[in-house]
Design a protein around this motif. Structure first.
Motif, PDB file in Angstrom:
ATOM      1  N   SER A  94      68.577  47.671  36.570  1.00 21.52           N
ATOM      2  CA  SER A  94      69.141  47.764  37.989  1.00 21.52           C
ATOM      3  C   SER A  94      68.083  47.236  39.084  1.00 21.52           C
ATOM      4  O   SER A  94      68.497  47.065  40.119  1.00 21.52           O
ATOM      5  CB  SER A  94      69.591  49.003  38.161  1.00 21.52           C
ATOM      6  N   GLU A  95      67.094  47.203  38.741  1.00 17.02           N
ATOM      7  CA  GLU A  95      65.650  46.870  39.712  1.00 17.02           C
ATOM      8  C   GLU A  95      64.726  45.870  38.909  1.00 17.02           C
ATOM      9  O   GLU A  95      64.360  46.090  37.744  1.00 17.02           O
ATOM     10  CB  GLU A  95      65.027  48.144  40.087  1.00 17.02           C
ATOM     11  N   ASP A  96      64.190  45.118  39.844  1.00 14.18           N
ATOM     12  CA  ASP A  96      63.217  44.029  39.252  1.00 14.18           C
ATOM     13  C   ASP A  96      62.024  43.865  40.265  1.00 14.18           C
ATOM     14  O   ASP A  96      62.478  43.921  41.436  1.00 14.18           O
ATOM     15  CB  ASP A  96      63.822  42.820  38.596  1.00 14.18           C
ATOM     16  N   PHE A  97      61.135  43.367  39.845  1.00 11.25           N
ATOM     17  CA  PHE A  97      59.853  42.771  40.380  1.00 11.25           C
ATOM     18  C   PHE A  97      59.240  41.698  39.975  1.00 11.25           C
ATOM     19  O   PHE A  97      59.208  41.533  38.748  1.00 11.25           O
ATOM     20  CB  PHE A  97      59.255  43.638  41.286  1.00 11.25           C
ATOM     21  N   GLN A  98      58.308  41.216  40.822  1.00 11.75           N
ATOM     22  CA  GLN A  98      57.203  40.192  40.129  1.00 11.75           C
ATOM     23  C   GLN A  98      55.851  40.674  40.569  1.00 11.75           C
ATOM     24  O   GLN A  98      55.784  41.261  41.737  1.00 11.75           O
ATOM     25  CB  GLN A  98      57.719  38.802  40.663  1.00 11.75           C
ATOM     26  N   ALA A  99      55.029  40.674  39.784  1.00  9.25           N
ATOM     27  CA  ALA A  99      53.547  40.946  39.869  1.00  9.25           C
ATOM     28  C   ALA A  99      52.752  39.779  39.306  1.00  9.25           C
ATOM     29  O   ALA A  99      53.106  39.351  38.466  1.00  9.25           O
ATOM     30  CB  ALA A  99      53.431  42.145  39.265  1.00  9.25           C
ATOM     31  N   THR A 100      51.471  40.013  39.815  1.00  8.50           N
ATOM     32  CA  THR A 100      50.436  39.203  39.140  1.00  8.50           C
ATOM     33  C   THR A 100      49.141  40.114  38.421  1.00  8.50           C
ATOM     34  O   THR A 100      49.013  41.355  38.822  1.00  8.50           O
ATOM     35  CB  THR A 100      49.501  38.357  40.214  1.00  8.50           C
ATOM     36  N   LEU A 101      48.549  39.818  37.535  1.00 12.15           N
ATOM     37  CA  LEU A 101      47.496  40.314  36.770  1.00 12.15           C
ATOM     38  C   LEU A 101      46.204  39.484  37.013  1.00 12.15           C
ATOM     39  O   LEU A 101      46.475  38.252  36.387  1.00 12.15           O
ATOM     40  CB  LEU A 101      47.875  40.782  35.238  1.00 12.15           C
ATOM     41  N   THR A 102      45.263  39.882  37.401  1.00 11.98           N
ATOM     42  CA  THR A 102      43.827  39.307  37.550  1.00 11.98           C
ATOM     43  C   THR A 102      42.865  39.793  36.875  1.00 11.98           C
ATOM     44  O   THR A 102      42.824  41.004  37.010  1.00 11.98           O
ATOM     45  CB  THR A 102      43.804  38.725  39.120  1.00 11.98           C
ATOM     46  N   PRO A 103      42.061  39.175  35.917  1.00 10.90           N
ATOM     47  CA  PRO A 103      41.005  39.804  35.286  1.00 10.90           C
ATOM     48  C   PRO A 103      39.752  39.960  36.335  1.00 10.90           C
ATOM     49  O   PRO A 103      39.713  39.139  37.076  1.00 10.90           O
ATOM     50  CB  PRO A 103      40.713  38.773  34.212  1.00 10.90           C
ATOM     51  N   ASN A 104      39.092  41.217  35.948  1.00 10.97           N
ATOM     52  CA  ASN A 104      37.836  41.446  36.819  1.00 10.97           C
ATOM     53  C   ASN A 104      36.753  41.233  35.847  1.00 10.97           C
ATOM     54  O   ASN A 104      36.813  41.203  34.781  1.00 10.97           O
ATOM     55  CB  ASN A 104      37.925  42.726  37.442  1.00 10.97           C
ATOM     56  N   LYS A 105      35.589  41.202  36.454  1.00 11.06           N
ATOM     57  CA  LYS A 105      34.204  40.789  35.555  1.00 11.06           C
ATOM     58  C   LYS A 105      34.203  42.101  34.769  1.00 11.06           C
ATOM     59  O   LYS A 105      33.456  41.711  33.774  1.00 11.06           O
ATOM     60  CB  LYS A 105      33.242  40.623  36.584  1.00 11.06           C
ATOM     61  N   ASP A 106      34.225  43.117  35.041  1.00 11.83           N
ATOM     62  CA  ASP A 106      34.228  44.392  34.229  1.00 11.83           C
ATOM     63  C   ASP A 106      35.194  44.657  32.962  1.00 11.83           C
ATOM     64  O   ASP A 106      35.323  45.425  32.174  1.00 11.83           O
ATOM     65  CB  ASP A 106      34.128  45.451  34.994  1.00 11.83           C
ATOM     66  N   GLY A 107      36.030  43.517  32.911  1.00 18.82           N
ATOM     67  CA  GLY A 107      37.242  43.676  31.973  1.00 18.82           C
ATOM     68  C   GLY A 107      38.500  44.447  32.601  1.00 18.82           C
ATOM     69  O   GLY A 107      39.330  44.310  31.323  1.00 18.82           O
ATOM     70  N   SER A 108      38.632  44.834  33.446  1.00 19.07           N
ATOM     71  CA  SER A 108      39.660  45.488  34.059  1.00 19.07           C
ATOM     72  C   SER A 108      40.668  44.448  34.445  1.00 19.07           C
ATOM     73  O   SER A 108      40.278  43.273  34.745  1.00 19.07           O
ATOM     74  CB  SER A 108      39.420  46.495  35.090  1.00 19.07           C
ATOM     75  N   LEU A 109      41.839  44.947  34.701  1.00 18.10           N
ATOM     76  CA  LEU A 109      42.845  44.187  35.433  1.00 18.10           C
ATOM     77  C   LEU A 109      43.289  44.381  36.887  1.00 18.10           C
ATOM     78  O   LEU A 109      43.671  45.488  36.939  1.00 18.10           O
ATOM     79  CB  LEU A 109      44.077  43.754  34.448  1.00 18.10           C
ATOM     80  N   THR A 110      43.279  43.618  37.782  1.00 19.04           N
ATOM     81  CA  THR A 110      43.865  43.857  39.141  1.00 19.04           C
ATOM     82  C   THR A 110      45.477  43.772  39.029  1.00 19.04           C
ATOM     83  O   THR A 110      45.951  42.603  38.925  1.00 19.04           O
ATOM     84  CB  THR A 110      43.409  43.184  40.189  1.00 19.04           C
ATOM     85  N   PHE A 111      46.174  44.687  39.370  1.00 24.13           N
ATOM     86  CA  PHE A 111      47.804  44.405  39.214  1.00 24.13           C
ATOM     87  C   PHE A 111      48.259  44.400  40.848  1.00 24.13           C
ATOM     88  O   PHE A 111      47.694  45.243  41.695  1.00 24.13           O
ATOM     89  CB  PHE A 111      48.420  45.624  38.809  1.00 24.13           C
ATOM     90  N   LYS A 112      48.901  43.486  41.042  1.00 20.07           N
ATOM     91  CA  LYS A 112      49.347  42.892  42.488  1.00 20.07           C
ATOM     92  C   LYS A 112      51.007  42.661  42.399  1.00 20.07           C
ATOM     93  O   LYS A 112      51.260  42.001  41.849  1.00 20.07           O
ATOM     94  CB  LYS A 112      48.629  41.864  43.164  1.00 20.07           C
TER      95      LYS A 112
END
Length: 143
Positions: A94-112
């Motif tokens: 019933s609900e949806d959205f779009q997001a991005t994942l971008t890798p960071n230098k420390d191996g983590s990911l930024t979710f936006k």
């Protein structure tokens, strides 16, 4: 001629190493302890099954909460450059959205969160809304 052959071998090896890094960037389980959520993804093989959601088949991944059984399915994804764009739908459809994942230098990911429904989970009878931008870390890299 030998120098040219050696240069070619080095270039091929470097290209292979870069390809392996890009492929493995978006495979694994990542979590955010502050919001008690996790992301399980494999954007390369696209063969993740969400718990209790077998009817959806193989997915690119899913987002879950450690506080409930509700999941958001990553139904499709594209990788351009070093950024992955995800199409995400809740377990009711019933609900949806779009997001991005971008890798960071420390191996983590930024979710936006880019647009659409709010990412939220039912926790103790109330909706826990998740911010539109947060960091996801792999468990072995949590601090």
């Amino acid at each position: 001629m030998k120098k040219l052959a050696l240069l070619y071998i080095c270039m091929v090896h470097a290209a292979c190493m870069m390809a392996q890094t890009a492929d493995s960037t978006y495979i694994g389980t990542f979590s955010n302890e502050e919001h008690k959520i996790y992301l399980k993804i494999d954007l390369t093989h696209k063969d993740i099954t969400a718990p209790g959601q077998d009817v959806l088949g193989k997915l690119d991944g899913f987002i879950g909460s450690t506080q409930c059984n509700h999941v958001w399915a990553v139904v499709s994804s594209t990788i351009r450059g070093n950024t992955a764009t995800l199409d995400i739908v809740n377990n009711y459809g019933s609900e949806d959205f779009q997001a991005t994942l971008t890798p960071n230098k420390d191996g983590s990911l930024t979710f936006k969160h880019l647009g659409g429904s709010t990412l939220k989970f039912p926790v103790r009878g109330k909706w826990q809304k998740i911010p539109s931008k947060f960091i996801l870390k792999q468990p072995d890299k949590l601090q």
